[in-house]
Design an enzyme around this catalytic site. Structure first.
Site, PDB file in Angstrom:
ATOM      1  CG  HIS A   1      -2.095   0.938   1.526  1.00 42.26           C
ATOM      2  ND1 HIS A   1      -2.443   1.674   0.352  1.00 42.26           N
ATOM      3  CD2 HIS A   1      -2.941   1.230   2.483  1.00 42.26           C
ATOM      4  CE1 HIS A   1      -3.312   2.507   0.533  1.00 42.26           C
ATOM      5  NE2 HIS A   1      -3.574   2.289   1.811  1.00 42.26           N
TER       6      HIS A   1
ATOM      7  CG  HIS B   1      -4.295   0.397  -8.126  1.00 42.00           C
ATOM      8  ND1 HIS B   1      -5.590   0.508  -7.842  1.00 42.00           N
ATOM      9  CD2 HIS B   1      -3.758   1.487  -7.350  1.00 42.00           C
ATOM     10  CE1 HIS B   1      -5.952   1.324  -6.910  1.00 42.00           C
ATOM     11  NE2 HIS B   1      -4.750   1.771  -6.434  1.00 42.00           N
TER      12      HIS B   1
ATOM     13  CG  ASP C   1       2.902   4.298  -3.886  1.00 44.20           C
ATOM     14  OD1 ASP C   1       2.080   3.591  -3.794  1.00 44.20           O
ATOM     15  OD2 ASP C   1       2.853   5.194  -3.515  1.00 44.20           O
TER      16      ASP C   1
HETATM   17  C1  SDX Z   1      -1.394   1.993  -3.212  1.00 43.79           C
HETATM   18  O1  SDX Z   1      -6.271   0.792  -3.178  1.00 43.79           O
HETATM   19  C2  SDX Z   1      -5.637   2.032  -3.359  1.00 43.79           C
HETATM   20  O2  SDX Z   1      -6.222   2.857  -3.894  1.00 43.79           O
HETATM   21  C3  SDX Z   1      -4.102   2.139  -3.094  1.00 43.79           C
HETATM   22  C4  SDX Z   1      -3.471   3.302  -3.545  1.00 43.79           C
HETATM   23  C5  SDX Z   1      -3.892   4.737  -2.636  1.00 43.79           C
HETATM   24  O3  SDX Z   1      -3.823   5.479  -3.005  1.00 43.79           O
HETATM   25  O4  SDX Z   1      -4.615   4.474  -1.622  1.00 43.79           O
HETATM   26  O5  SDX Z   1      -3.520   3.492  -4.802  1.00 43.79           O
HETATM   27  C6  SDX Z   1      -2.237   3.576  -2.962  1.00 43.79           C
HETATM   28  O6  SDX Z   1      -1.412   1.056  -2.287  1.00 43.79           O
HETATM   29  C7  SDX Z   1      -1.110   1.747  -4.547  1.00 43.79           C
HETATM   30  C8  SDX Z   1      -0.323   0.357  -4.605  1.00 43.79           C
HETATM   31  C9  SDX Z   1       1.121   0.417  -4.409  1.00 43.79           C
HETATM   32  N1  SDX Z   1       1.801  -0.825  -4.290  1.00 43.79           N
HETATM   33  C10 SDX Z   1       2.653  -1.414  -5.000  1.00 43.79           C
HETATM   34  O7  SDX Z   1       3.108  -0.771  -6.012  1.00 43.79           O
HETATM   35  C11 SDX Z   1       3.221  -2.859  -4.513  1.00 43.79           C
HETATM   36  C12 SDX Z   1       3.303  -3.643  -6.086  1.00 43.79           C
HETATM   37  N2  SDX Z   1       1.984  -4.027  -6.351  1.00 43.79           N
HETATM   38  C13 SDX Z   1       1.562  -5.291  -5.840  1.00 43.79           C
HETATM   39  O8  SDX Z   1       1.821  -5.626  -4.727  1.00 43.79           O
HETATM   40  C14 SDX Z   1      -0.054  -5.208  -6.245  1.00 43.79           C
HETATM   41  O9  SDX Z   1      -0.185  -5.017  -7.592  1.00 43.79           O
HETATM   42  C15 SDX Z   1      -1.080  -4.637  -5.568  1.00 43.79           C
HETATM   43  C16 SDX Z   1      -1.012  -5.043  -4.335  1.00 43.79           C
HETATM   44  C17 SDX Z   1      -1.013  -3.303  -5.469  1.00 43.79           C
HETATM   45  C18 SDX Z   1      -2.521  -5.154  -6.372  1.00 43.79           C
HETATM   46  O10 SDX Z   1      -2.633  -6.498  -6.109  1.00 43.79           O
HETATM   47  P1  SDX Z   1      -3.994  -7.300  -6.213  1.00 43.79           P
HETATM   48  O11 SDX Z   1      -5.005  -6.115  -6.957  1.00 43.79           O
HETATM   49  O12 SDX Z   1      -4.240  -7.922  -5.054  1.00 43.79           O
HETATM   50  O13 SDX Z   1      -3.344  -8.220  -7.426  1.00 43.79           O
HETATM   51  P2  SDX Z   1      -2.987  -9.693  -7.314  1.00 43.79           P
HETATM   52  O14 SDX Z   1      -1.964  -9.466  -6.101  1.00 43.79           O
HETATM   53  O15 SDX Z   1      -4.030 -10.612  -7.384  1.00 43.79           O
HETATM   54  O16 SDX Z   1      -2.020  -9.680  -8.713  1.00 43.79           O
HETATM   55  C19 SDX Z   1      -2.602 -10.129  -9.817  1.00 43.79           C
HETATM   56  C20 SDX Z   1      -1.438 -10.843 -10.739  1.00 43.79           C
HETATM   57  C21 SDX Z   1      -0.657 -11.797  -9.787  1.00 43.79           C
HETATM   58  O17 SDX Z   1      -0.211 -12.957 -10.783  1.00 43.79           O
HETATM   59  P3  SDX Z   1      -0.842 -14.132 -11.132  1.00 43.79           P
HETATM   60  O18 SDX Z   1      -1.170 -14.732  -9.724  1.00 43.79           O
HETATM   61  O19 SDX Z   1      -2.235 -13.683 -11.793  1.00 43.79           O
HETATM   62  O20 SDX Z   1       0.034 -15.115 -11.913  1.00 43.79           O
HETATM   63  O21 SDX Z   1      -0.583  -9.883 -10.917  1.00 43.79           O
HETATM   64  C22 SDX Z   1       0.535 -10.177 -10.206  1.00 43.79           C
HETATM   65  C23 SDX Z   1       0.336 -11.033  -9.020  1.00 43.79           C
HETATM   66  O22 SDX Z   1       1.458 -11.780  -8.842  1.00 43.79           O
HETATM   67  N3  SDX Z   1       1.194  -8.838  -9.733  1.00 43.79           N
HETATM   68  C24 SDX Z   1       2.407  -8.386 -10.022  1.00 43.79           C
HETATM   69  C25 SDX Z   1       2.426  -7.267  -9.189  1.00 43.79           C
HETATM   70  N4  SDX Z   1       1.182  -6.802  -8.957  1.00 43.79           N
HETATM   71  C26 SDX Z   1       0.496  -7.828  -9.252  1.00 43.79           C
HETATM   72  N5  SDX Z   1       3.579  -9.186 -10.500  1.00 43.79           N
HETATM   73  C27 SDX Z   1       4.774  -8.485 -10.492  1.00 43.79           C
HETATM   74  N6  SDX Z   1       4.766  -7.169  -9.928  1.00 43.79           N
HETATM   75  C28 SDX Z   1       3.845  -6.465  -9.497  1.00 43.79           C
HETATM   76  N7  SDX Z   1       3.954  -5.272  -8.831  1.00 43.79           N
END
Ligand code: SDX
Length: 425
Positions: free
Chosen positions: A266, A307, A365
């Site tokens: 997050h 996201h 971010d």
């Molecule tokens: C913020 O919710 C908000 O509004 C938050 C925010 C706000 O203003 O409040 O926008 C702020 O928190 C932005 C997000 C910051 N976090 C990051 O940048 C961390 C990296 N991102 C991931 O951890 C992830 O993308 C999330 C947590 C942001 C979202 O995760 P989801 O929606 O639960 O998606 P998921 O984990 O189910 O991923 C779906 C697929 C998976 O692969 P498969 O299992 O389908 O093979 O996408 C992959 C994940 O492994 N994946 C990534 C990835 N993010 C998702 N793979 C590599 N790198 C990534 N960053």
């Protein structure tokens, strides 16, 4: 009032269940599943991917189109034409302020920027190398011990006073976290400066000389505050709403939001992005890290990408990227090695089918850390800046929750543990 119905048939139930369907002004319709409890059923939605936990009029996100509206105004227009104080007023009141309303709002905030002197001692209890998010969490939670005069959550005036106090004091608390970590004296707020200018003064000024606010950095700081101000029912805002639903005081609720924001999935991602770019270190190593991010057996993720809601570019990332170019050019840092790595990484990732398939784009971010670093803010303060900015979103949602009839939040579960059994003996 429901204008549509959903009908659910469940194996084993004699008759289908009719559920009301509601439409908002924008976004998907929602199915009211509350009647299911009476039928002995719960919904199941780990991570609340498909759950509307409340109705709200503050912020709207269209993840597919990459749209973010605050009070109906697009974030890119607010970032370009508004400022953080005006956006704070908009989020709290639902309308942009008139010139008089804005002047009164800004001056009221200015009258609450100082902390009680006793709180200075609170900092002394922390190690100098404590993470500033740990300090901020503690100090904000402790604020309720100083404001017994305005903790009645059912009193609209008390809620308003708490909002002013939190908006006004977060920059002071944040800057004090930084000063404490580097052993410099705390700087008192200066009410002759803008909100962003005063923050920079408290961060980088010293009692030894007059601090000159750089207008380029002041504008960049204010824009970062605007871009992080609110984002619908994200994890930390939902935490604040849930804490608020128990009747906890607003300072405790905001402290719970700070704690939830800290996680690298997050708000902690901005610090993690900078650490990742520094670990990559050179464009020649980007492919190695992209491969790690794609490897299902490797927990590494490309920080700043992906996201839960946006399945397109995060509109804030677009504005942040533009601001990044402007600030670094102004500072003569356009050849910043981390910026070059970030831009190359973005290009490679967006062209890679793994990211395209999963609709993983840069989020808010990804570029923010590069600007904050250029401003001179240390990496471990990045999420503190996010928390400072998001306080207005948290307190707006907390106020909205308490401004209409509400009940304590209490999700249920799918139980998978042992059935009842006798204690041995
Ligand atoms: C913020 O919710 C908000 O509004 C938050 C925010 C706000 O203003 O409040 O926008 C702020 O928190 C932005 C997000 C910051 N976090 C990051 O940048 C961390 C990296 N991102 C991931 O951890 C992830 O993308 C999330 C947590 C942001 C979202 O995760 P989801 O929606 O639960 O998606 P998921 O984990 O189910 O991923 C779906 C697929 C998976 O692969 P498969 O299992 O389908 O093979 O996408 C992959 C994940 O492994 N994946 C990534 C990835 N993010 C998702 N793979 C590599 N790198 C990534 N960053």
């Amino acid at each position: 009032m429901a204008d549509k119905k959903a009908r659910l048939t469940v194996d084993g139930l004699d008759e289908s269940i009719e559920l009301p369907v509601y439409s908002g002004t924008l976004g998907p319709d929602v199915i009211d599943v509350r009647p299911l409890t009476g039928k002995g059923l719960f919904t199941y939605d780990p991570g609340f991917v498909s759950t509307a936990a409340c109705d709200s009029s503050i912020t709207f996100i269209d993840g597919g189109k990459g749209v973010l509206l605050h009070g109906g105004y697009p974030i890119d227009e607010l970032a370009e034409k508004s400022d953080y104080m005006e956006v704070c007023y908009l989020l709290l009141n639902g309308e942009l302020p008139t010139a008089e309303q804005k002047d009164l709002f800004v001056n009221t905030v200015k009258n609450h920027t100082m902390l009680h002197e006793q709180l200075n001692h609170f900092y002394n209890g922390f190690r100098r190398d404590a993470h500033p998010m740990a300090i901020m969490c503690g100090v904000v939670g402790a604020l309720s011990s100083f404001y017994h005069d305005s903790l009645d959550i059912n009193n609209e005036h008390h809620r308003e006073v708490c909002a002013y106090r939190l908006i006004a004091k977060m920059p002071t608390i944040a800057a004090m976290c930084f000063k404490y970590s580097c052993g410099q004296p705390f700087m008192y707020p200066r009410n002759d400066l803008s909100y962003a200018g005063n923050f920079l003064h408290m961060m980088f000024g010293t009692p030894c000389e007059e601090y000159q606010v750089n207008p380029v950095l002041e504008k960049a700081m204010d824009r970062i505050f605007v871009l992080h101000a609110d984002h619908e029912q994200n994890a930390s805002t939902s935490t604040v709403r849930l804490a608020g639903s128990s009747g906890a005081n607003p300072f405790a609720c905001i402290a719970s939001g700070i704690a939830a924001l800290w996680g690298p999935a997050h708000g902690g991602a901005n610090e993690a992005v900078l650490n990742m770019l520094e670990e990559i270190g050179d464009e020649s190593r980007i492919d190695e890290f992209v491969a790690k991010a794609k490897d299902p057996n490797d927990p590494f993720r490309l920080m700043g990408f992906g996201h839960r809601v946006y399945r397109n570019f995060d509109p804030r990332a677009r504005v942040m990227k533009k601001s990044c170019d402007e600030v670094l050019a102004e500072l003569g840092l356009e050849n910043d090695p981390l910026l070059k790595i970030a831009k190359r990484l973005e290009q490679i990732a967006i062209e890679d089918e793994y990211f395209a398939e999963r609709k993983l784009y840069p989020n808010v971010d990804f570029y923010s850390g590069i600007i904050l670093k250029a401003i001179g803010i240390p990496t471990n303060m990045f999420t503190v800046i996010f928390a400072l900015s998001r306080t207005i979103g948290w307190i707006s949602h907390w106020s909205e929750f308490h401004s209409s009839p509400n009940k304590i939040g209490r999700p249920r579960q799918l139980y998978t543990g042992p059935t009842q059994r006798k204690y041995p003996g």
